[in-house]
Design an enzyme around this catalytic site. Structure first.
Site, PDB file in Angstrom:
ATOM      1  N   GLU A 108       0.846  -1.198   0.000  1.00  0.00           N
ATOM      2  CA  GLU A 108       0.000   0.000   0.000  1.00  0.00           C
ATOM      3  C   GLU A 108       0.881   1.248   0.000  1.00  0.00           C
ATOM      4  O   GLU A 108       1.980   1.241   0.564  1.00  0.00           O
ATOM      5  CB  GLU A 108      -0.882  -0.019   1.264  1.00  0.00           C
ATOM      6  CG  GLU A 108      -1.785   1.194   1.386  1.00  0.00           C
ATOM      7  CD  GLU A 108      -2.871   1.042   2.459  1.00  0.00           C
ATOM      8  OE1 GLU A 108      -2.855   0.025   3.185  1.00  0.00           O
ATOM      9  OE2 GLU A 108      -3.716   1.956   2.553  1.00  0.00           O
TER      10      GLU A 108
ATOM     11  N   ASN B 129      -6.623   1.362   2.675  1.00  0.00           N
ATOM     12  CA  ASN B 129      -7.400   2.592   2.831  1.00  0.00           C
ATOM     13  C   ASN B 129      -6.989   3.674   1.828  1.00  0.00           C
ATOM     14  O   ASN B 129      -7.802   4.507   1.427  1.00  0.00           O
ATOM     15  CB  ASN B 129      -7.220   3.143   4.251  1.00  0.00           C
ATOM     16  CG  ASN B 129      -7.773   2.206   5.314  1.00  0.00           C
ATOM     17  OD1 ASN B 129      -8.618   1.369   5.034  1.00  0.00           O
ATOM     18  ND2 ASN B 129      -7.301   2.367   6.543  1.00  0.00           N
TER      19      ASN B 129
ATOM     20  N   ASN C 258     -12.125  -0.991  -1.018  1.00  0.00           N
ATOM     21  CA  ASN C 258     -11.466  -1.532   0.177  1.00  0.00           C
ATOM     22  C   ASN C 258     -12.262  -1.186   1.417  1.00  0.00           C
ATOM     23  O   ASN C 258     -12.607  -0.012   1.624  1.00  0.00           O
ATOM     24  CB  ASN C 258     -10.064  -0.927   0.299  1.00  0.00           C
ATOM     25  CG  ASN C 258      -9.345  -1.371   1.563  1.00  0.00           C
ATOM     26  OD1 ASN C 258      -8.941  -2.525   1.681  1.00  0.00           O
ATOM     27  ND2 ASN C 258      -9.211  -0.459   2.522  1.00  0.00           N
ATOM     28  N   GLU C 259     -12.559  -2.188   2.235  1.00  0.00           N
ATOM     29  CA  GLU C 259     -13.183  -1.990   3.550  1.00  0.00           C
ATOM     30  C   GLU C 259     -14.264  -0.911   3.523  1.00  0.00           C
ATOM     31  O   GLU C 259     -14.252   0.024   4.330  1.00  0.00           O
ATOM     32  CB  GLU C 259     -12.113  -1.653   4.611  1.00  0.00           C
ATOM     33  CG  GLU C 259     -11.171  -2.799   4.845  1.00  0.00           C
ATOM     34  CD  GLU C 259     -10.246  -2.616   6.052  1.00  0.00           C
ATOM     35  OE1 GLU C 259     -10.179  -1.507   6.610  1.00  0.00           O
ATOM     36  OE2 GLU C 259      -9.589  -3.601   6.430  1.00  0.00           O
TER      37      GLU C 259
ATOM     38  N   TYR D 181      -6.830  -9.058  11.506  1.00  0.00           N
ATOM     39  CA  TYR D 181      -5.577  -8.785  12.220  1.00  0.00           C
ATOM     40  C   TYR D 181      -5.763  -9.195  13.681  1.00  0.00           C
ATOM     41  O   TYR D 181      -6.830  -8.995  14.246  1.00  0.00           O
ATOM     42  CB  TYR D 181      -5.238  -7.290  12.181  1.00  0.00           C
ATOM     43  CG  TYR D 181      -4.953  -6.745  10.792  1.00  0.00           C
ATOM     44  CD1 TYR D 181      -3.701  -6.881  10.220  1.00  0.00           C
ATOM     45  CD2 TYR D 181      -5.942  -6.077  10.068  1.00  0.00           C
ATOM     46  CE1 TYR D 181      -3.425  -6.364   8.955  1.00  0.00           C
ATOM     47  CE2 TYR D 181      -5.685  -5.571   8.797  1.00  0.00           C
ATOM     48  CZ  TYR D 181      -4.425  -5.713   8.246  1.00  0.00           C
ATOM     49  OH  TYR D 181      -4.157  -5.205   6.997  1.00  0.00           O
TER      50      TYR D 181
ATOM     51  N   GLU E  15      -6.303  -9.305   3.458  1.00  0.00           N
ATOM     52  CA  GLU E  15      -5.439  -8.677   4.473  1.00  0.00           C
ATOM     53  C   GLU E  15      -5.459  -9.564   5.709  1.00  0.00           C
ATOM     54  O   GLU E  15      -6.541  -9.827   6.258  1.00  0.00           O
ATOM     55  CB  GLU E  15      -5.927  -7.285   4.850  1.00  0.00           C
ATOM     56  CG  GLU E  15      -5.713  -6.247   3.772  1.00  0.00           C
ATOM     57  CD  GLU E  15      -6.062  -4.829   4.224  1.00  0.00           C
ATOM     58  OE1 GLU E  15      -5.895  -4.502   5.423  1.00  0.00           O
ATOM     59  OE2 GLU E  15      -6.517  -4.064   3.348  1.00  0.00           O
TER      60      GLU E  15
ATOM     61  N   GLN F 115       1.423  -6.348   5.708  1.00  0.00           N
ATOM     62  CA  GLN F 115       1.784  -6.062   4.335  1.00  0.00           C
ATOM     63  C   GLN F 115       3.130  -6.713   4.052  1.00  0.00           C
ATOM     64  O   GLN F 115       3.481  -7.657   4.773  1.00  0.00           O
ATOM     65  CB  GLN F 115       1.786  -4.559   4.127  1.00  0.00           C
ATOM     66  CG  GLN F 115       0.387  -3.951   4.381  1.00  0.00           C
ATOM     67  CD  GLN F 115       0.241  -2.513   3.923  1.00  0.00           C
ATOM     68  OE1 GLN F 115       1.105  -1.937   3.282  1.00  0.00           O
ATOM     69  NE2 GLN F 115      -0.890  -1.883   4.279  1.00  0.00           N
TER      70      GLN F 115
HETATM   71  O1  AHR Z   1      -3.016  -2.775   6.185  1.00  0.00           O
HETATM   72  C1  AHR Z   1      -3.296  -1.592   6.884  1.00  0.00           C
HETATM   73  C2  AHR Z   1      -4.743  -1.159   6.753  1.00  0.00           C
HETATM   74  O2  AHR Z   1      -5.547  -2.098   7.400  1.00  0.00           O
HETATM   75  C3  AHR Z   1      -5.304  -1.106   5.362  1.00  0.00           C
HETATM   76  O3  AHR Z   1      -5.022   0.086   4.720  1.00  0.00           O
HETATM   77  C4  AHR Z   1      -6.782  -1.255   5.605  1.00  0.00           C
HETATM   78  O4  AHR Z   1      -7.434  -1.851   4.520  1.00  0.00           O
HETATM   79  C5  AHR Z   1      -6.866  -2.064   6.874  1.00  0.00           C
HETATM   80  O5  AHR Z   1      -7.716  -1.489   7.785  1.00  0.00           O
END
Ligand code: AHR
Length: 496
Positions: free
Chosen positions: A26, A71, A171-172, A243, A291, A348
């Site tokens: 990103e 994001n 995205n999201e 995450y 992700e 990432q």
């Molecule tokens: O990977 C970091 C962020 O985590 C990304 O930009 C977003 O998609 C997620 O919330």
């Protein structure tokens, strides 16, 4: 402590898709700038790409690179990133409150994917923009020539189309932090129309629609149902993001979160299949876990970072040994879902919550690099249904957590069974694998990753995978000692 895995080659989950070993790059912090692109660095090549980073990325056997966010994409004008570098505008990146110079753009990204042997997974902006920007981008990338956007690509140096196969529809979009956040109905309608028009430009593309950004969202589940009501027939994959953290500093509970991860994936599969049934559809929708990682160490530092810097230090988690164990158990978990998870992006790849870090001297590899490296190299083939028994424990949030997490992958081309096994306990485990009628002949390789303090990080590059000599193979049974808190891999030559 005991753990046993029974390996039956007839009981197969699915062939592992190469794309489960993918990653996110990103425009965020030092991921692109000072990460993979740093023109004046002694390690950089004539394109300004860090050769040391390219070499490390290649060693991980990454397939897709999801780009340019995250994001970031929800406020990004892709047209800013093409043409002569001197004419590209510098913009405010509102997602990460940074300065974006656009000196690394679409053509640079495509060239970098070629140099790293990876393939693009391109996200379009459905936050601040929509159908028009998306269709123009597909035309620019994939149309052969003779139109405004395809001829502009040629003028910018790419005679042949990029032929980007995989595209993410935003995205999201369920998160209120997202630029252009939408309700499920708003997003579902937009994703449907955008998919339709992108496919009018190039019918051969694969599309990923955005699912929930985390399991904790209030709209989790209902978001997927509504979005899929609009898009089920249009898309090939539903995305999910996950995450984990150990903010509470409770190792047993942290490593038990693989159970949550498993339930999360199964839950999304159930929602997809419910929509399929309701729609009387014959199509099965697969998942793009685009992700996933551990992320929390950098939160406090990021809150204190001054805004509007170019390539600031953001999301620079320094991963410790327990994080590597968590990544290991997440990897095993996602391979158990090889029948439905067809794309998975470690988030990432460079500097930002990443296995590969750069500084002015070179690169350093984080603890999480090692389990990913091994499973990406040897976790190729068919996931066999894990039939496992093991001693269990209770943690703060989970009951009956097996101390053992294990999985076997059958690689018929190489005549190999590869076993990945993690011991989550503080004592040595007697591990046994019953290889059924596989006729295991030799142990090709046995390694372990263990012996580090759980809070040890790897800035000084002391961590490594070591051989495990406590392994015995006879009568189609592998026995081994798994060290306390260890990640292990066994490669066996088999005839079947
Ligand atoms: O990977 C970091 C962020 O985590 C990304 O930009 C977003 O998609 C997620 O919330």
């Amino acid at each position: 402590m005991q753990g046993k895995l029974t390996v039956d080659p007839a009981s197969q989950i699915a062939k592992i898709d190469d794309r489960v070993y993918s990653a996110l790059i990103e425009h965020l912090g030092r991921s692109v700038y000072d990460g993979l692109y740093q023109p004046n660095h002694p390690q950089s090549d004539q394109d300004g790409f860090r050769q040391d980073v390219i070499d490390a990325v290649k060693s991980l056997n990454i397939d897709l690179i999801r780009y340019p966010g995250g994001n970031f994409v929800s406020g990004f004008n892709w047209e800013d990133s093409i043409g002569p570098k001197s004419t590209r505008p510098t913009r405010l990146d509102l997602a990460w409150r940074s300065i974006e110079t656009n000196q690394f753009g679409l053509h640079e990204f495509m060239k970098w994917t070629q140099k790293t042997g990876t393939r693009p997974d391109m996200a379009v902006n459905l936050g601040s923009r929509g159908i028009d920007a998306a269709r123009n981008l597909v035309e620019y990338c994939n149309f052969s020539g003779g139109t405004y956007w395809s001829d502009l690509r040629k003028q910018n140096g790419a005679e042949e189309p990029f032929n980007i196969k995989t595209w993410c529809l935003g995205n999201e979009m369920d998160g209120d932090w997202q630029i252009g956040h939408k309700t499920a109905d708003e997003y579902g309608r937009l994703a449907h129309e955008t998919a339709k028009v992108m496919r009018l430009v190039d019918p051969s593309i694969d599309l990923v629609v955005s699912g929930s950004s985390t399991r904790e969202m209030a709209t989790f589940g209902s978001w997927e149902e509504t979005v899929l009501d609009h898009t089920y027939d249009d898309v090939d994959y539903l995305s999910l993001h996950r995450y984990y953290d150990n903010e509470e500093n409770d190792l047993a509970n942290f490593l038990a979160k693989s159970i949550d991860f498993d339930e999360f994936i199964s839950g999304i599969v159930a929602v997809c299949d419910a929509v399929k049934a309701r729609k009387h559809s014959h199509k099965t929708l697969n998942l793009a876990l685009d992700e996933w990682n551990v992320w929390y160490h950098s939160h406090k530092q990021d809150d204190e970072t001054a805004p509007w810097q170019q390539a600031p230090h953001l999301l620079e988690d320094h991963y410790n040994f327990e994080d590597a164990l968590m990544v290991g158990t997440m990897l095993i978990t996602l391979l158990k879902h090889a029948d439905r998870v067809k794309i998975a992006c470690l988030a990432q790849l460079v500097n930002v919550i990443a296995p590969i870090m750069t500084d002015e001297h070179g690169i350093w590899l984080q603890s999480i690099f090692f389990p990913f490296l091994q499973i990406s190299k040897y976790g190729r083939g068919i996931t066999l249904t894990p039939q496992q028994t093991a001693t269990t424990y209770d943690s703060k949030d989970f009951k009956d957590v097996p101390y053992l997490d294990s999985l076997a992958v059958y690689n018929s081309e190489n005549h190999e069974i590869v076993i990945f096994a993690e011991n989550k306990g503080n004592t040595t485990m007697d591990f046994q694998t019953d290889l059924h009628d596989l006729n295991a002949q030799t142990v090709i390789e046995a390694t372990q990753f263990c012996g580090y303090d759980i809070k040890q990080t790897n800035e000084n590059q002391q961590m490594a995978l070591h051989p495990n000599s406590n392994v015995h193979l006879s009568d189609n049974t592998l026995t081994a000692s798994l060290q306390p808190l260890s990640w292990n891999m066994f490669r066996l030559h088999v005839t079947h």
